[in-house]
Motif scaffolding. Sequence first.
Motif, PDB file in Angstrom:
ATOM      1  N   GLU A 123      50.576  26.523  32.319  1.00  0.00           N
ATOM      2  CA  GLU A 123      51.844  25.715  32.560  1.00  0.00           C
ATOM      3  C   GLU A 123      52.601  25.186  31.161  1.00  0.00           C
ATOM      4  N   ALA A 124      51.671  24.723  30.041  1.00  0.00           N
ATOM      5  CA  ALA A 124      52.278  24.212  28.966  1.00  0.00           C
ATOM      6  C   ALA A 124      52.878  25.305  27.909  1.00  0.00           C
ATOM      7  N   TYR A 125      52.568  26.585  28.037  1.00  0.00           N
ATOM      8  CA  TYR A 125      52.898  27.479  27.147  1.00  0.00           C
ATOM      9  C   TYR A 125      53.239  28.763  27.466  1.00  0.00           C
ATOM     10  N   ARG A 126      53.518  29.163  28.884  1.00  0.00           N
ATOM     11  CA  ARG A 126      53.974  30.067  29.377  1.00  0.00           C
ATOM     12  C   ARG A 126      55.636  30.419  28.928  1.00  0.00           C
ATOM     13  N   ASP A 127      56.239  29.577  28.543  1.00  0.00           N
ATOM     14  CA  ASP A 127      57.522  29.723  28.200  1.00  0.00           C
ATOM     15  C   ASP A 127      57.761  29.941  26.690  1.00  0.00           C
ATOM     16  N   GLN A 128      56.506  29.867  26.140  1.00  0.00           N
ATOM     17  CA  GLN A 128      56.504  30.278  24.749  1.00  0.00           C
ATOM     18  C   GLN A 128      55.785  31.274  24.405  1.00  0.00           C
ATOM     19  N   GLY A 129      55.416  32.192  25.500  1.00  0.00           N
ATOM     20  CA  GLY A 129      55.105  33.407  25.318  1.00  0.00           C
ATOM     21  C   GLY A 129      53.545  34.073  25.662  1.00  0.00           C
ATOM     22  N   LEU A 130      52.923  32.594  26.172  1.00  0.00           N
ATOM     23  CA  LEU A 130      51.470  32.956  26.514  1.00  0.00           C
ATOM     24  C   LEU A 130      51.384  33.600  28.045  1.00  0.00           C
ATOM     25  N   VAL A 131      50.791  34.832  28.132  1.00  0.00           N
ATOM     26  CA  VAL A 131      50.489  35.122  29.336  1.00  0.00           C
ATOM     27  C   VAL A 131      48.904  35.174  29.731  1.00  0.00           C
ATOM     28  N   VAL A 132      48.806  34.802  30.830  1.00  0.00           N
ATOM     29  CA  VAL A 132      47.286  34.507  31.443  1.00  0.00           C
ATOM     30  C   VAL A 132      47.142  35.329  32.479  1.00  0.00           C
ATOM     31  N   ILE A 133      45.920  36.361  32.547  1.00  0.00           N
ATOM     32  CA  ILE A 133      45.605  37.323  33.403  1.00  0.00           C
ATOM     33  C   ILE A 133      44.315  36.954  33.910  1.00  0.00           C
ATOM     34  N   GLY A 134      44.069  36.588  35.236  1.00  0.00           N
ATOM     35  CA  GLY A 134      42.792  36.270  35.890  1.00  0.00           C
ATOM     36  C   GLY A 134      42.104  37.592  36.230  1.00  0.00           C
ATOM     37  N   VAL A 135      41.235  38.151  35.765  1.00  0.00           N
ATOM     38  CA  VAL A 135      40.418  38.906  36.312  1.00  0.00           C
ATOM     39  C   VAL A 135      39.290  38.597  37.344  1.00  0.00           C
ATOM     40  N   HIS A 136      39.482  38.741  38.643  1.00  0.00           N
ATOM     41  CA  HIS A 136      38.524  38.362  39.553  1.00  0.00           C
ATOM     42  C   HIS A 136      37.381  39.450  39.756  1.00  0.00           C
ATOM     43  N   THR A 137      36.367  39.223  39.293  1.00  0.00           N
ATOM     44  CA  THR A 137      35.166  40.299  39.342  1.00  0.00           C
ATOM     45  C   THR A 137      34.192  39.548  40.318  1.00  0.00           C
ATOM     46  N   PRO A 138      34.085  40.017  41.670  1.00  0.00           N
ATOM     47  CA  PRO A 138      33.002  39.329  42.366  1.00  0.00           C
ATOM     48  C   PRO A 138      31.728  39.359  42.030  1.00  0.00           C
ATOM     49  N   GLU A 139      31.026  38.332  42.402  1.00  0.00           N
ATOM     50  CA  GLU A 139      29.447  38.327  41.957  1.00  0.00           C
ATOM     51  C   GLU A 139      28.727  38.544  43.347  1.00  0.00           C
ATOM     52  N   PHE A 140      29.337  38.445  44.553  1.00  0.00           N
ATOM     53  CA  PHE A 140      28.641  38.802  45.720  1.00  0.00           C
ATOM     54  C   PHE A 140      29.615  39.456  46.551  1.00  0.00           C
ATOM     55  N   GLU A 141      29.106  40.167  47.598  1.00  0.00           N
ATOM     56  CA  GLU A 141      29.989  41.167  48.286  1.00  0.00           C
ATOM     57  C   GLU A 141      30.972  40.599  49.058  1.00  0.00           C
ATOM     58  N   PHE A 142      30.829  39.274  49.719  1.00  0.00           N
ATOM     59  CA  PHE A 142      31.964  38.786  50.149  1.00  0.00           C
ATOM     60  C   PHE A 142      33.158  38.428  49.572  1.00  0.00           C
ATOM     61  N   GLU A 143      32.859  38.268  48.234  1.00  0.00           N
ATOM     62  CA  GLU A 143      33.943  37.981  47.313  1.00  0.00           C
ATOM     63  C   GLU A 143      35.113  39.012  47.001  1.00  0.00           C
ATOM     64  N   LYS A 144      34.669  40.199  47.463  1.00  0.00           N
ATOM     65  CA  LYS A 144      35.669  41.179  47.444  1.00  0.00           C
ATOM     66  C   LYS A 144      36.821  40.956  48.325  1.00  0.00           C
ATOM     67  N   SER A 145      36.718  40.123  49.348  1.00  0.00           N
ATOM     68  CA  SER A 145      37.835  40.052  50.277  1.00  0.00           C
ATOM     69  C   SER A 145      38.951  39.445  49.791  1.00  0.00           C
ATOM     70  N   THR A 146      40.168  40.152  49.882  1.00  0.00           N
ATOM     71  CA  THR A 146      41.315  39.811  49.282  1.00  0.00           C
ATOM     72  C   THR A 146      41.907  38.405  49.893  1.00  0.00           C
ATOM     73  N   ASN A 147      41.633  38.240  51.177  1.00  0.00           N
ATOM     74  CA  ASN A 147      42.047  37.094  51.823  1.00  0.00           C
ATOM     75  C   ASN A 147      41.514  35.825  51.157  1.00  0.00           C
ATOM     76  N   ASN A 148      39.963  35.946  51.032  1.00  0.00           N
ATOM     77  CA  ASN A 148      39.119  34.728  50.181  1.00  0.00           C
ATOM     78  C   ASN A 148      39.732  34.503  48.962  1.00  0.00           C
ATOM     79  N   VAL A 149      40.203  35.575  48.320  1.00  0.00           N
ATOM     80  CA  VAL A 149      40.693  35.525  46.753  1.00  0.00           C
ATOM     81  C   VAL A 149      42.182  34.686  46.795  1.00  0.00           C
ATOM     82  N   LYS A 150      42.790  34.815  47.947  1.00  0.00           N
ATOM     83  CA  LYS A 150      43.780  34.254  48.095  1.00  0.00           C
ATOM     84  C   LYS A 150      43.858  32.989  48.294  1.00  0.00           C
ATOM     85  N   MET A 151      42.918  32.710  49.297  1.00  0.00           N
ATOM     86  CA  MET A 151      42.720  31.185  49.634  1.00  0.00           C
ATOM     87  C   MET A 151      42.363  30.364  48.451  1.00  0.00           C
ATOM     88  N   ALA A 152      41.290  31.425  47.711  1.00  0.00           N
ATOM     89  CA  ALA A 152      41.167  30.197  46.312  1.00  0.00           C
ATOM     90  C   ALA A 152      42.068  30.062  45.397  1.00  0.00           C
TER      91      ALA A 152
END
Length: 380
Positions: free
Chosen positions: A325-354
């Motif tokens: 929020e502080a630096y995106r207008d100055q060129g900072l790009v953040v990419i979250g890579v969601h790598t599941p630790e458990f099988e149920f964490e692969k659910s796209t709906n669960n990730v969207k809720m998070a």
Amino acid sequence: MAWLFIFAFLSGLVTIAAPCIWPVLPIVLSASATGTRAKPLGITLGIMTSFAFFTLTLSYLIKIIPFDPNLLRLLAVSVIGFLGLTLLIPKLNLILEKWVSRLSSKAKIRYGESGFRGGLVTGLSVGIVWSPCAGPILATIATLAATQAVSLTVVLVTIFYVLGVGVPLFLFAFLGNRVFAQSKIIAAHTRQIQKIFGAVMILTAIAIVTNTDKLLQVKLLDHFPAYSRFLYKFEGDSRIKKELSLLRGNNPVSLENKNKPLTVVPSTLPNLGRAPELTGVTKWLNTDSPLTLADLKGKVVLVDFWTYTCINCLRTLPHVNSWYEAYRDQGLVVIGVHTPEFEFEKSTNNVKMAIDMYKIRYPVAQDNDYATWNAYSNQY
């Protein structure tokens, strides 16, 4: 390899002091408060068995028989909630006992009093929904299982880990059982205490299914950060790092050389070479189009590996959100890579809720097949 087994056992042993096991303890205490001395053993064996079995095999099972792992998790939470309901409503417990007795060839073994069978059912359910704080050892087990690279050594490390968890968990359940069985003061208020425990089990089940338990754990660790520092220092032993690297199929020497700084200029960060491209992304969230590092040349890019039930990941999110929020207008790009630790964490709906729960506004890539994780030689 013997060191790895010893440290896996010790890591499981110290888990009893971790906030991630605290949501489990009210269920264990509630379930073991009534019944015979065999019930705590049933609860402990149930947790150990289901956690180890599903951690190691769920990826294989889903490949053979496609099903939504969330259904299994919801079923387990429902069982926990229903058992709490039987404590809260004694008449419901009596109906359940009669029903189970009819199915049993031995009428004396009743669900509520036999102890071991009732404890085993509770423990099996808890083991499915429990996601412990993952230090390097458990993280290696989870990632190898998720990528279907389980070996005999991985199985043995898992067994030693759950044995370590089981020792203090059994002592906790057994002592709780004995206190409630022998205390005259408690015995006089058994019915009221059972109702309280029933309510606690129901609330815990709701907290698990809504992921609220993770929020509470994050707050606890924020107040007591020494535990996670201790765990990572404990498992950061050079002998364990070497064994885990071999277990993942990496040569410790080549991995060390790979990450060795190529050039170091005074007053600057080391140059570790070109960053690997984001690869094998199964789905992009919070963005209309996929992102590539090649397209972002010239910008400052933060790649944040995370998963929504990992306590240490969740503790960093407020900081990452603030930077974005502080630096995106100055060129900072953040990419979250969601790598599941458990099988149920692969659910796209669960990730969207998070993403909504933790107010994440930057793009998130679902790395369900660990492609980007492995490209970055990630170990934690």
